[in-house]
Write a protein that holds these residues in place. Sequence first.
Motif, PDB file in Angstrom:
ATOM      1  N   UNK A 115       9.333  -2.315  62.115  1.00 30.22           N
ATOM      2  CA  UNK A 115       9.979  -1.209  61.396  1.00 30.22           C
ATOM      3  C   UNK A 115      11.339  -1.667  60.861  1.00 30.22           C
ATOM      4  N   UNK A 116      11.691  -1.195  59.686  1.00 32.20           N
ATOM      5  CA  UNK A 116      12.941  -1.637  59.105  1.00 32.20           C
ATOM      6  C   UNK A 116      13.941  -0.479  59.086  1.00 32.20           C
ATOM      7  N   UNK A 117      15.035  -0.656  59.870  1.00 33.75           N
ATOM      8  CA  UNK A 117      16.016   0.424  59.975  1.00 33.75           C
ATOM      9  C   UNK A 117      17.254   0.186  59.126  1.00 33.75           C
ATOM     10  N   UNK A 118      17.180  -0.768  58.212  1.00 34.92           N
ATOM     11  CA  UNK A 118      18.366  -1.088  57.419  1.00 34.92           C
ATOM     12  C   UNK A 118      18.766   0.096  56.543  1.00 34.92           C
ATOM     13  N   UNK A 119      20.056   0.416  56.542  1.00 37.30           N
ATOM     14  CA  UNK A 119      20.580   1.450  55.632  1.00 37.30           C
ATOM     15  C   UNK A 119      20.804   0.767  54.288  1.00 37.30           C
ATOM     16  N   UNK A 120      20.010   1.166  53.289  1.00 41.45           N
ATOM     17  CA  UNK A 120      19.996   0.461  51.998  1.00 41.45           C
ATOM     18  C   UNK A 120      20.781   1.261  50.960  1.00 41.45           C
ATOM     19  N   UNK A 121      21.780   0.605  50.383  1.00 41.00           N
ATOM     20  CA  UNK A 121      22.570   1.224  49.315  1.00 41.00           C
ATOM     21  C   UNK A 121      22.182   0.553  47.993  1.00 41.00           C
ATOM     22  N   UNK A 122      21.445   1.270  47.164  1.00 38.86           N
ATOM     23  CA  UNK A 122      21.072   0.736  45.853  1.00 38.86           C
ATOM     24  C   UNK A 122      22.287   0.725  44.943  1.00 38.86           C
ATOM     25  N   UNK A 123      22.435  -0.355  44.187  1.00 44.00           N
ATOM     26  CA  UNK A 123      23.558  -0.427  43.229  1.00 44.00           C
ATOM     27  C   UNK A 123      22.978  -0.802  41.880  1.00 44.00           C
ATOM     28  N   UNK A 124      23.329  -0.017  40.874  1.00 43.78           N
ATOM     29  CA  UNK A 124      22.779  -0.304  39.558  1.00 43.78           C
ATOM     30  C   UNK A 124      23.814  -0.054  38.474  1.00 43.78           C
ATOM     31  N   UNK A 125      23.442  -0.420  37.262  1.00 43.96           N
ATOM     32  CA  UNK A 125      24.322  -0.276  36.107  1.00 43.96           C
ATOM     33  C   UNK A 125      23.684  -1.054  34.969  1.00 43.96           C
ATOM     34  N   UNK A 126      24.052  -0.722  33.762  1.00 44.36           N
ATOM     35  CA  UNK A 126      23.496  -1.424  32.606  1.00 44.36           C
ATOM     36  C   UNK A 126      24.010  -2.849  32.517  1.00 44.36           C
ATOM     37  N   UNK A 127      23.450  -3.592  31.571  1.00 45.23           N
ATOM     38  CA  UNK A 127      23.887  -4.977  31.375  1.00 45.23           C
ATOM     39  C   UNK A 127      25.404  -5.003  31.114  1.00 45.23           C
ATOM     40  N   UNK A 128      26.088  -5.894  31.821  1.00 45.15           N
ATOM     41  CA  UNK A 128      27.531  -6.060  31.614  1.00 45.15           C
ATOM     42  C   UNK A 128      28.399  -4.952  32.187  1.00 45.15           C
ATOM     43  N   UNK A 129      27.808  -4.047  32.989  1.00 45.30           N
ATOM     44  CA  UNK A 129      28.600  -2.927  33.515  1.00 45.30           C
ATOM     45  C   UNK A 129      29.534  -3.365  34.643  1.00 45.30           C
ATOM     46  N   UNK A 130      29.166  -4.466  35.320  1.00 41.80           N
ATOM     47  CA  UNK A 130      30.020  -4.955  36.408  1.00 41.80           C
ATOM     48  C   UNK A 130      29.344  -4.952  37.774  1.00 41.80           C
ATOM     49  N   UNK A 131      28.002  -5.025  37.798  1.00 42.85           N
ATOM     50  CA  UNK A 131      27.288  -5.043  39.090  1.00 42.85           C
ATOM     51  C   UNK A 131      27.705  -6.262  39.922  1.00 42.85           C
ATOM     52  N   UNK A 132      27.720  -7.439  39.282  1.00 41.95           N
ATOM     53  CA  UNK A 132      28.075  -8.650  40.036  1.00 41.95           C
ATOM     54  C   UNK A 132      29.528  -8.589  40.494  1.00 41.95           C
ATOM     55  N   UNK A 133      30.401  -8.081  39.635  1.00 43.40           N
ATOM     56  CA  UNK A 133      31.809  -7.940  40.024  1.00 43.40           C
ATOM     57  C   UNK A 133      31.901  -7.029  41.254  1.00 43.40           C
ATOM     58  N   UNK A 134      31.127  -5.940  41.263  1.00 47.04           N
ATOM     59  CA  UNK A 134      31.166  -5.001  42.392  1.00 47.04           C
ATOM     60  C   UNK A 134      30.543  -5.620  43.647  1.00 47.04           C
ATOM     61  N   UNK A 135      29.395  -6.298  43.491  1.00 48.39           N
ATOM     62  CA  UNK A 135      28.748  -6.852  44.694  1.00 48.39           C
ATOM     63  C   UNK A 135      29.602  -7.972  45.300  1.00 48.39           C
TER      64      UNK A 135
END
Length: 205
Positions: A1-21
């Motif tokens: 069983x997987x109990x990981x609390x998963x926070x999805x992070x999204x955004x359009x191209x160039x929005x800054x996902x990598x900067x945020x992660x």
Amino acid sequence: MNNTFVVGLTGGIGSGKSAATDLFKTHGIDVVDADEVARDVVLPGTTGLQSIVERFGDSVLLSDGTLDRAQLRKLVFTDSTAKNWLNSLLHPLIRERMQQLIADTSSAYCILSVPLLVENKLTTMCNKVVVVDCSESTQLTRAVERDSSDVETIKNIMDAQATREERLNAADYVLDNNSSLLSLEQQVADLHHQLLAQASNTPSS
Ligand SMILES: CC(C)(COP(=O)(O)OP(=O)(O)OC[C@H]1O[C@@H](n2cnc3c(N)ncnc32)[C@H](O)[C@@H]1O)[C@@H](O)C(=O)NCCC(=O)NCCS
Ligand SMILES: Nc1ncnc2c1ncn2[C@@H]1O[C@H](COP(=O)(O)OP(=O)(O)OP(=O)(O)O)[C@@H](O)[C@H]1O
């Protein structure tokens, strides 16, 4: 069983996902990144790369046998049939690998960074959803500059993605990345503490 609390992070191209992660990583948070997984499933020797070569020919390979990503980018974002074909090949492979990687994480919560989280309804894999948001003109400027890409190609990619409004409708939290990286850093620090509290208040299933 997987109990990981998963926070999805999204955004359009160039929005800054990598900067945020990158910022979440500085707080010790494990990140599963769909763009990285998408690269792994087409490494030399994979069935993913073999299928792409069968469909598009050797012209999508570089001389060292790896995928010519710039070439494939041009091909798929000017031809929606080719794009849909590539999506149906890669998305199930990406999803399966992301699930394995999530199970291997060990931080208080993990970030699942996926450009197409809303489009592919992967919000069902997540306890909470964070959207990195900036104006479309800022997305365009930043993506063109980062990729040394032409405006037309980035516009085509933006057209293949959800609208800003569709993404914001799916958000539990929004990171406003219209201004400086310092502002993003402060918002991530604040959100990290909220997510730690959320994760510790959620009973394991
Ligand atoms: C077409 C490919 C080879 C181009 O590679 P390239 O290195 O130039 O771009 P990269 O993979 O870094 O993607 C850059 C950005 O483009 C956007 N993007 C990529 N693929 C898609 C897609 N199928 N639909 C809409 N947007 C996409 C995302 O915002 C992503 O962050 C690559 O994007 C790919 O394999 N795409 C299909 C897999 C996919 O959907 N990946 C997105 C993560 S699920
Ligand atoms: N607040 C900011 N101020 C200035 N530049 C920024 C800011 N946020 C991100 N950038 C820059 O904009 C570009 C795009 O950001 P980033 O690569 O994080 O976006 P992304 O959402 O991961 O993109 P993609 O969907 O293509 O993977 C990068 O060059 C990044 O350094």
